[in-house]
Design a protein around this motif. Structure first.
Motif, PDB file in Angstrom:
ATOM      1  N   TYR A 191       0.944  -0.981  -0.521  1.00 13.85           N
ATOM      2  CA  TYR A 191      -0.082   0.162  -0.118  1.00 13.85           C
ATOM      3  C   TYR A 191       0.686   1.732   0.239  1.00 13.85           C
ATOM      4  N   LEU A 192       2.095   0.873   0.976  1.00  9.05           N
ATOM      5  CA  LEU A 192       2.691   2.506   0.764  1.00  9.05           C
ATOM      6  C   LEU A 192       3.265   2.764  -0.765  1.00  9.05           C
ATOM      7  N   TYR A 193       3.515   1.629  -1.227  1.00  5.44           N
ATOM      8  CA  TYR A 193       3.696   1.854  -2.901  1.00  5.44           C
ATOM      9  C   TYR A 193       3.089   2.896  -4.019  1.00  5.44           C
ATOM     10  N   GLU A 194       1.963   2.021  -3.488  1.00  2.00           N
ATOM     11  CA  GLU A 194       0.373   2.574  -3.777  1.00  2.00           C
ATOM     12  C   GLU A 194       0.425   3.966  -4.329  1.00  2.00           C
ATOM     13  N   LEU A 195       0.643   4.375  -2.703  1.00  2.00           N
ATOM     14  CA  LEU A 195       0.609   6.044  -2.975  1.00  2.00           C
ATOM     15  C   LEU A 195       1.310   7.255  -3.875  1.00  2.00           C
ATOM     16  N   SER A 196       0.451   8.040  -4.258  1.00  2.00           N
ATOM     17  CA  SER A 196       0.790   9.503  -5.292  1.00  2.00           C
ATOM     18  C   SER A 196       2.692   9.798  -5.232  1.00  2.00           C
ATOM     19  N   LEU A 203       3.976   9.819   5.420  1.00  2.00           N
ATOM     20  CA  LEU A 203       2.959   9.688   6.954  1.00  2.00           C
ATOM     21  C   LEU A 203       2.365   8.316   6.912  1.00  2.00           C
ATOM     22  N   PHE A 204       2.241   8.416   5.579  1.00  2.38           N
ATOM     23  CA  PHE A 204       1.628   6.786   5.610  1.00  2.38           C
ATOM     24  C   PHE A 204       3.095   5.584   6.340  1.00  2.38           C
ATOM     25  N   GLN A 205       4.082   5.961   5.472  1.00  2.00           N
ATOM     26  CA  GLN A 205       5.388   4.896   6.567  1.00  2.00           C
ATOM     27  C   GLN A 205       5.289   5.235   8.032  1.00  2.00           C
ATOM     28  N   GLN A 231      -0.891  12.354  16.741  1.00  5.12           N
ATOM     29  CA  GLN A 231      -1.396  13.935  15.552  1.00  5.12           C
ATOM     30  C   GLN A 231      -0.772  12.911  14.821  1.00  5.12           C
ATOM     31  N   ARG A 232      -0.105  11.971  14.060  1.00  3.06           N
ATOM     32  CA  ARG A 232       0.761  11.806  13.005  1.00  3.06           C
ATOM     33  C   ARG A 232      -1.165  10.979  11.176  1.00  3.06           C
ATOM     34  N   LYS A 234      -3.879  11.949  12.457  1.00  3.85           N
ATOM     35  CA  LYS A 234      -4.686  13.301  12.279  1.00  3.85           C
ATOM     36  C   LYS A 234      -4.422  13.684  11.268  1.00  3.85           C
ATOM     37  N   GLN A 235      -3.013  14.578  10.762  1.00  4.24           N
ATOM     38  CA  GLN A 235      -2.465  14.796   9.802  1.00  4.24           C
ATOM     39  C   GLN A 235      -1.971  13.688   8.642  1.00  4.24           C
ATOM     40  N   LEU A 236      -2.894  12.453   8.728  1.00  2.00           N
ATOM     41  CA  LEU A 236      -2.584  11.800   7.674  1.00  2.00           C
ATOM     42  C   LEU A 236      -4.052  11.846   6.716  1.00  2.00           C
ATOM     43  N   HIS A 237      -4.742  12.160   8.044  1.00  2.00           N
ATOM     44  CA  HIS A 237      -6.385  11.616   7.465  1.00  2.00           C
ATOM     45  C   HIS A 237      -6.330  13.591   7.069  1.00  2.00           C
ATOM     46  N   LYS A 238      -6.292  14.932   7.597  1.00  2.00           N
ATOM     47  CA  LYS A 238      -6.209  16.028   7.276  1.00  2.00           C
ATOM     48  C   LYS A 238      -6.262  16.185   5.235  1.00  2.00           C
TER      49      LYS A 238
END
Length: 244
Positions: A191-196, A203-205, A231-232, A234-238
């Protein structure tokens, strides 16, 4: 590239270099000029031969093995055939090169699997089933259920469980936003490598590392540390919300 990966690459290069040294040594020996000096042949006398022939240490006769099995015959033939081949310098080099190529190929495969994250996931059994990590509550859940589990875990100071539920919710958010595609037996590294975008990958890492500490490493999280981790999330969600 991280320092750990650079060290692994350096070790791999050193191993390959050391492995190739015997091949270079063998080629150097074959390239040397043959010795053409005269050889002085000295033959023992008949009396010496008779004396030696009476000693057990000089008895080289071989008796046939009685009732030798078929497998033993095949193995003896194979060993004899392999020994004859290895006496040929060219064949010996070919076998040596083949052995090193197999070893190097396996080493490269292991390094590639490590860089892709599959090796680490196999070692920690960090597989994703039905698009969700293997947490204590099996099966996909809707957001309301996940939010309830997160809030309950935080109220009871079960911060490890809260991180696991937060991670599952993040995966669902990423999938519904089209950033990843759920698939059975995918790893979190897949999934990490699917993020553009780089920000989202970073953040996902981070949250993946926290999740692995909580789920598989049984790392103790206190209220202060959980606040930093939360907090991390929340940052990804935002970030996901802003890009939709």
């Amino acid at each position: 590239m991280s320092l750990l990966k650079q060290v692994i690459l350096l070790i791999a290069v050193l191993v390959v270099t050391v492995c190739l040294q015997p091949i270079n040594s063998t080629a150097h020996i074959l390239s040397q000029t043959a010795d053409t000096s005269a050889v002085e042949v000295r033959l023992p006398s008949e009396q010496q031969l008779d004396t030696y022939s009476q000693q057990n240490a000089f008895d080289y006769s071989q008796e046939a093995v009685a009732n030798e099995s078929f497998i033993s015959k095949v193995l003896r033939w194979l060993f004899s055939w392999f020994g004859d081949i290895m006496q040929n310098p060219t064949a010996a080099i070919i076998f040596e090169i083949a052995a090193y190529l197999i070893f190097i190929s396996l080493l490269i495969l292991l390094i590639q699997q490590y860089f892709k994250g599959n090796l680490a996931d196999m070692m920690t059994k960090n597989k994703v089933h039905n698009g969700l990590p293997a947490t204590k509550e099996a099966g996909p859940l809707v957001f309301d259920e996940l939010n309830a589990l997160i809030n309950k875990a935080i109220e009871q100071n079960r911060y490890r469980d809260a991180i696991c539920h937060l991670y599952r919710r993040s995966l669902k958010q990423l999938a519904e936003a089209g950033h990843i595609t759920w698939k059975k037996d995918k790893t979190n590294r897949d999934y990490l490598y699917e993020l553009s975008t780089e920000n989202m990958r970073s953040l996902f890492q981070d949250i993946t590392r926290y999740y692995e500490y909580a789920e598989y490493g049984h790392f103790p999280f206190d209220q202060e540390l959980f606040g930093t981790v939360h907090q991390r999330f929340k940052q990804l969600h935002k970030l996901i919300s802003d890009q939709n």
